[in-house]
Enzyme design. Structure first.
Site, short mmCIF file in Angstrom:
data_model
loop_
_atom_site.label_atom_id
_atom_site.label_comp_id
_atom_site.label_asym_id
_atom_site.label_seq_id
_atom_site.Cartn_x
_atom_site.Cartn_y
_atom_site.Cartn_z
CG ASN A 8 -1.72 1.24 1.40
OD1 ASN A 8 -1.87 2.01 0.45
ND2 ASN A 8 -2.25 1.47 2.59
CG HIS A 96 -5.89 2.51 5.14
ND1 HIS A 96 -5.47 3.42 6.07
CD2 HIS A 96 -4.90 1.58 5.04
CE1 HIS A 96 -4.27 3.05 6.53
NE2 HIS A 96 -3.91 1.94 5.92
CD GLU A 151 -3.87 -1.99 7.55
OE1 GLU A 151 -2.76 -2.29 7.13
OE2 GLU A 151 -4.47 -0.96 7.22
P1 PGA Z 1 2.63 0.49 7.85
O1 PGA Z 1 1.20 0.79 7.24
O2 PGA Z 1 3.10 -0.82 7.23
O3 PGA Z 1 3.45 1.64 7.42
O4 PGA Z 1 2.48 0.37 9.33
C1 PGA Z 1 0.28 -0.22 7.02
C2 PGA Z 1 -1.00 0.37 6.48
O5 PGA Z 1 -1.37 1.49 6.87
O6 PGA Z 1 -1.65 -0.25 5.65
#
Ligand code: PGA
Length: 226
Positions: A8, A96, A151
């Site tokens: 992402n 998200h 997440e």
């Molecule tokens: P990160 O982000 O791997 O930088 O913690 C993950 C995300 O927000 O999908």
């Protein structure tokens, strides 16, 4: 079942950076033939280029968007519809936490996006930070069978991931609500912890933000995850 690795990029990635990223995989394509599937979720502006380079290099990498409009088409300035995305992407991230928190996306809007993505054969990757959001989805979507990425807010971009055991427990609870979904974990995944998430019974892959921006870095994480 192969593990899924979702990159992402968030609000990062010019056309030339996107070309370099894909070419990294072209040089080391064997990484992609070991039960590991990669989805690259770029900004809208790079989707077309990524699609061309992937076709030219014949790479088994799937393309995803990071968002989709909850309107099907019409007078919605600035929006990109599921039908437009379907020309490039087979996946899209939806809901998200950065969209829920910065752009006011509610569970209902998320559900509308899910329905439109599915209508145009795009697989939704719905991000949730709490189980409550999955429960709320039930009010709008009767049988969700695609992908949910767990997440937790504290873990995103903080260098402080959830424990693999807790993530697995949340994944199990998500599957009690939607038994057919594939659950991913996201939030500070890196080369040192990726394997511990992948090996959990209820976790089928990972979603990476920061660590997905550099193609070489991301490729090494995919390579070392087993
Ligand atoms: P990160 O982000 O791997 O930088 O913690 C993950 C995300 O927000 O999908």
């Amino acid at each position: 079942m192969p593990s899924l690795f979702v990159a992402n990029w968030k609000e990062n990635g010019t056309i030339s950076q996107a070309q370099d990223w894909i070419k990294t995989f072209a040089k080391k394509r064997s990484v992609l033939n070991q039960g590991k599937n990669v989805v690259v979720c770029s900004p809208f502006t790079a989707l077309s280029t990524i699609s061309e380079v992937i076709k030219k290099e014949r790479l088994p990498i799937a393309i995803g968007a990071q968002n989709v409009s909850h309107f099907e088409e019409g007078r919605y300035t600035g929006e990109v519809s599921a039908r437009m995305l379907a020309e490039f992407a087979s996946y899209t991230i939806i809901g998200h936490s950065e969209r829920r928190n910065n752009f006011g996306e509610t569970d209902q809007i998320v559900a509308e996006k899910v329905k439109l993505a599915e209508k145009y054969n795009i697989t939704p990757i719905v991000c949730i930070s709490e189980l409550e959001q999955v429960k709320n989805m039930q009010n709008f979507v009767s049988n969700f069978t695609d992908i949910i990425a767990y997440e937790p807010l504290f873990a995103i971009g903080s260098g402080n991931p959830d424990t693999p055991e807790n993530a697995n427990m949340v994944a199990e609870k998500i599957k009690e609500i939607f038994p057919q979904v594939m659950v991913l974990y996201g939030g500070s995944v890196d080369g040192t912890n990726v394997a511990s998430f992948i090996k959990q019974d209820h976790i089928s892959g990972v979603l990476l933000g920061n660590r997905s921006l550099d193609g070489n870095f991301f490729l090494e994480i995919v390579r070392n995850a087993h």
